[in-house]
Design an enzyme around this catalytic site. Structure first.
Site, mmCIF file in Angstrom:
data_model
loop_
_atom_site.group_PDB
_atom_site.id
_atom_site.type_symbol
_atom_site.label_atom_id
_atom_site.label_comp_id
_atom_site.label_asym_id
_atom_site.label_seq_id
_atom_site.Cartn_x
_atom_site.Cartn_y
_atom_site.Cartn_z
ATOM 1 N N LYS A 22 0.856 -1.209 0.000
ATOM 2 C CA LYS A 22 0.000 0.000 0.000
ATOM 3 C C LYS A 22 0.885 1.250 0.000
ATOM 4 O O LYS A 22 0.677 2.171 -0.792
ATOM 5 C CB LYS A 22 -0.876 0.008 1.243
ATOM 6 C CG LYS A 22 -1.559 1.334 1.536
ATOM 7 C CD LYS A 22 -2.467 1.319 2.722
ATOM 8 C CE LYS A 22 -1.825 1.577 4.030
ATOM 9 N NZ LYS A 22 -1.512 2.956 4.350
ATOM 10 N N ASN A 23 1.903 1.260 0.864
ATOM 11 C CA ASN A 23 2.697 2.476 1.054
ATOM 12 C C ASN A 23 3.721 2.713 -0.038
ATOM 13 O O ASN A 23 4.398 3.747 -0.036
ATOM 14 C CB ASN A 23 3.320 2.489 2.446
ATOM 15 C CG ASN A 23 2.251 2.629 3.525
ATOM 16 O OD1 ASN A 23 1.088 2.915 3.210
ATOM 17 N ND2 ASN A 23 2.615 2.385 4.757
ATOM 18 N N ARG A 100 -5.420 10.670 3.703
ATOM 19 C CA ARG A 100 -4.418 11.730 3.821
ATOM 20 C C ARG A 100 -3.323 11.593 2.754
ATOM 21 O O ARG A 100 -2.747 12.577 2.331
ATOM 22 C CB ARG A 100 -3.824 11.810 5.196
ATOM 23 C CG ARG A 100 -3.012 10.608 5.592
ATOM 24 C CD ARG A 100 -2.338 10.824 6.943
ATOM 25 N NE ARG A 100 -1.090 11.556 6.797
ATOM 26 C CZ ARG A 100 -0.926 12.835 7.146
ATOM 27 N NH1 ARG A 100 -1.913 13.515 7.637
ATOM 28 N NH2 ARG A 100 0.227 13.430 6.983
ATOM 29 N N CYS A 124 -5.417 12.368 12.130
ATOM 30 C CA CYS A 124 -6.141 11.096 12.018
ATOM 31 C C CYS A 124 -6.011 10.439 13.395
ATOM 32 O O CYS A 124 -5.469 11.013 14.316
ATOM 33 C CB CYS A 124 -5.557 10.239 10.911
ATOM 34 S SG CYS A 124 -4.083 9.388 11.398
ATOM 35 N N ARG A 129 -0.372 14.529 12.499
ATOM 36 C CA ARG A 129 0.152 14.278 11.147
ATOM 37 C C ARG A 129 0.244 15.576 10.339
ATOM 38 O O ARG A 129 -0.421 15.778 9.354
ATOM 39 C CB ARG A 129 -0.692 13.213 10.441
ATOM 40 C CG ARG A 129 -0.682 11.931 11.261
ATOM 41 C CD ARG A 129 -1.258 10.752 10.553
ATOM 42 N NE ARG A 129 -0.353 10.259 9.517
ATOM 43 C CZ ARG A 129 -0.613 9.122 8.842
ATOM 44 N NH1 ARG A 129 -1.707 8.458 9.078
ATOM 45 N NH2 ARG A 129 0.222 8.700 7.914
ATOM 46 N N PRO A 130 1.108 16.496 10.799
ATOM 47 C CA PRO A 130 1.285 17.781 10.106
ATOM 48 C C PRO A 130 1.924 17.608 8.728
ATOM 49 O O PRO A 130 2.364 16.516 8.376
ATOM 50 C CB PRO A 130 2.226 18.526 11.045
ATOM 51 C CG PRO A 130 2.970 17.468 11.766
ATOM 52 C CD PRO A 130 2.027 16.322 11.917
ATOM 53 N N ASP A 132 4.139 20.249 7.681
ATOM 54 C CA ASP A 132 5.063 21.390 7.640
ATOM 55 C C ASP A 132 6.343 21.091 6.856
ATOM 56 O O ASP A 132 6.846 21.930 6.109
ATOM 57 C CB ASP A 132 5.409 21.848 9.058
ATOM 58 C CG ASP A 132 5.938 20.700 9.919
ATOM 59 O OD1 ASP A 132 5.319 19.615 9.879
ATOM 60 O OD2 ASP A 132 6.970 20.872 10.586
ATOM 61 N N ASP A 314 4.458 0.617 11.983
ATOM 62 C CA ASP A 314 3.254 -0.023 11.419
ATOM 63 C C ASP A 314 3.117 -1.489 11.818
ATOM 64 O O ASP A 314 2.120 -2.117 11.468
ATOM 65 C CB ASP A 314 3.255 0.097 9.886
ATOM 66 C CG ASP A 314 3.099 1.531 9.450
ATOM 67 O OD1 ASP A 314 3.314 1.829 8.271
ATOM 68 O OD2 ASP A 314 2.781 2.378 10.315
ATOM 69 N N ILE A 336 7.342 7.227 16.983
ATOM 70 C CA ILE A 336 7.016 7.972 15.764
ATOM 71 C C ILE A 336 5.705 8.737 15.907
ATOM 72 O O ILE A 336 5.622 9.917 15.585
ATOM 73 C CB ILE A 336 6.907 7.000 14.539
ATOM 74 C CG1 ILE A 336 8.166 6.145 14.406
ATOM 75 C CG2 ILE A 336 6.580 7.768 13.266
ATOM 76 C CD1 ILE A 336 9.399 6.852 13.913
ATOM 77 N N ARG A 407 -8.639 -0.801 4.228
ATOM 78 C CA ARG A 407 -7.738 0.218 3.675
ATOM 79 C C ARG A 407 -6.368 -0.387 3.364
ATOM 80 O O ARG A 407 -5.679 0.060 2.461
ATOM 81 C CB ARG A 407 -7.567 1.366 4.676
ATOM 82 C CG ARG A 407 -8.788 2.232 4.875
ATOM 83 C CD ARG A 407 -8.415 3.467 5.646
ATOM 84 N NE ARG A 407 -7.186 4.030 5.100
ATOM 85 C CZ ARG A 407 -6.222 4.568 5.847
ATOM 86 N NH1 ARG A 407 -6.342 4.632 7.152
ATOM 87 N NH2 ARG A 407 -5.134 5.058 5.281
#
Ligand code: EPZ
Length: 430
Positions: A22-23, A100, A124, A129-130, A132, A314, A336, A407
């Site tokens: 997925k990632n 996101r 989330c 989960r910025p 910047d 994860d 994290i 998901r």
């Protein structure tokens, strides 16, 4: 809303086919926006996040063709993407709030069309989960960034310029976004403290096949020499190390033996090292990894999540589920994300003995048995941890809100049924 019902106590034995990551798939899909040519992605997992991102690209003007590929027992999808022209440069709130990773369209759209409007993703379940690092880096590359009515308005009328960027954190998302942006920027971009996850290597492979000039794969300093245009390419999505790690724990927690077909040991070194330390036998083969816990005399161990190649955040929830029934005490530290222990109260309802200290660490003391219970899924990986607990709990466990699982896990109940789990998906009208 669908539920998953599990009756615990079965030892899992057999083969599970691991799908595309997925990632990796998500940034690879947005990389297709960087060219007007056709890009073909194979081994794309059938996940709701992928379906969702495809819908967003169609909104932006991409044509997509899907074909199902059957290779023996293994089914996968191949997609052909082509964005001749953009029909929109806006990623609307409706899309971004639900997924996101939609923010991966920012770099490619800015690079190719010099403008992008993106709803801020918002937080989330696992944290704020910025963005910047993404936005500050694009500003260093000459983009004007404005935040208005919850949207990022990014403009680079003369195109992006190369820059020397040092990330304050080794952000996976920012590494992908800035890499894609830099491929068409004028001049050279250096990214220091880049993330080194295998999914980023997979993205670099596709981008270089499309004509990009990126050096430093698998290292924390990446150098990109901007080019005028990128062309089409064909690429197979990397095998999903997090899906593989999740099913490795299913073998360990049920004291079974599962062959994870397509799994790559070299992308799971630390989690597999932990399983070996706990007494599980790990055997890599040509095209799989065999996880055998049938004769394991398991003992608790400590884990601390870290950037790759450290222990992946994860897989933290899945390993915690294993520790709840492993003799001894285990310390779990999450470094994290600020709120990634939501599986804890649900596991405790099943009889787990867990003590959370602050936000970042938990002591897990193994108990003899968990008891089945109705539990609530909250985020993707926490949900899998509840399924794992249900596989060994006495009686029936019902996991609600399984859309979280869909998901990131393709045909989860079928894959677990295929190795002997007593598990079914129950369709319930809302
Ligand atoms: C990716 O998220 C993964 N998602 C996550 O997997 C994974 O947990 C995470 O990387 C860490 O490995 C995808 O790849 C789609 P980050 P991402 O940017 O890119 C901070 C799953 O379960 N940060 O590497 O959003 C951030 O708050 C998901 O599949 C900033 O401060 O994560 C975090 O503390 C969950 N500013 C740290 O960096 C920024 O601009 C790492 O985040 C960006 C990030």
């Amino acid at each position: 809303m669908d539920k998953i019902k599990i009756r615990g106590g079965k030892q899992l034995n057999g083969k599970i086919y691991i799908g595309g990551a997925k990632n990796a798939a998500l940034p690879l899909i947005t990389a297709t926006l960087l060219t007007e040519d056709e890009v073909i992605l194979s081994n794309v997992p059938a996940l709701s996040d992928v379906t969702f991102l495809n819908k967003l690209l169609i909104e932006l003007g991409t044509q997509i063709e899907e074909t199902i590929v059957q290779d023996g027992e293994y089914t996968s999808k191949t997609y052909t993407y082509q964005t001749k022209n953009f029909k929109s440069l806006t990623a609307p709130y409706d899309f971004v709030r639900k997924m996101r990773a939609s923010y991966y369209v920012l770099g490619p759209m800015l690079a190719r069309a010099h403008h992008a409007e993106l709803s801020l993703p918002g937080g989330c379940a696992i944290g704020a989960r910025p963005m910047d690092i993404h936005l500050n880096s694009l500003e260093m590359m000459g983009a004007q960034i404005e935040i208005k009515n919850g949207y990022v308005i990014a403009d680079a009328p003369e195109g992006l310029k190369g820059a020397h960027i040092i990330f304050p954190k080794a952000s996976v998302g920012a590494t992908c976004n800035i890499l894609m942006a830099a491929t068409l920027a004028e001049g050279e971009t250096v990214i220091e403290n880049a993330a080194k996850e295998p999914e980023i290597g997979d993205l670099i492979d596709l981008l270089n096949d499309m004509g990009a000039q990126i050096e430093g794969r698998d290292r924390s300093v990446l150098t990109v020499h901007g080019v005028q245009k990128l062309h089409g390419a064909t690429h197979s999505v990397l095998s999903d190390r997090i899906e593989a790690g999740s099913y490795a724990v299913a073998a360990a927690i049920t004291k079974g033996c599962i062959e994870l077909v397509h799994a790559k040991e070299e992308h799971l070194e630390v989690p597999l090292y932990i399983l070996k330390k706990m007494g599980v036998q790990i055997t890599p083969t040509e095209n799989s990894v065999i996880v055998d816990a049938r004769h394991a005399d398991m003992q608790g161990v400590d884990i601390m999540t870290d950037y790759y190649p450290g222990f992946p955040t994860d897989l933290q929830a899945q390993f915690m589920a294993l520790m709840t029934v492993t003799p001894g005490a285990s310390m779990v530290s999450e470094t994290i994300w600020e709120n990634r222990f939501m599986h804890v109260p649900e596991l405790m309802r099943m009889g787990a003995n867990i003590n959370v200290h602050g936000h970042a660490s938990a002591i897990v003391r193994g108990v003899k048995k968990l008891s089945g219970a109705p539990v609530m899924a909250t985020d993707l990986r926490a949900s899998f941890a509840l399924v794992l607990a249900g596989l060994v709990a006495e009686g029936e466990t019902v996991v609600n809100r399984v859309y979280h699982l869909d998901r990131g896990y393709e045909r989860l109940e079928e894959k677990l049924q295929s190795v002997g789990a007593d598990i079914e998906r129950v369709h319930e009208d809302d």
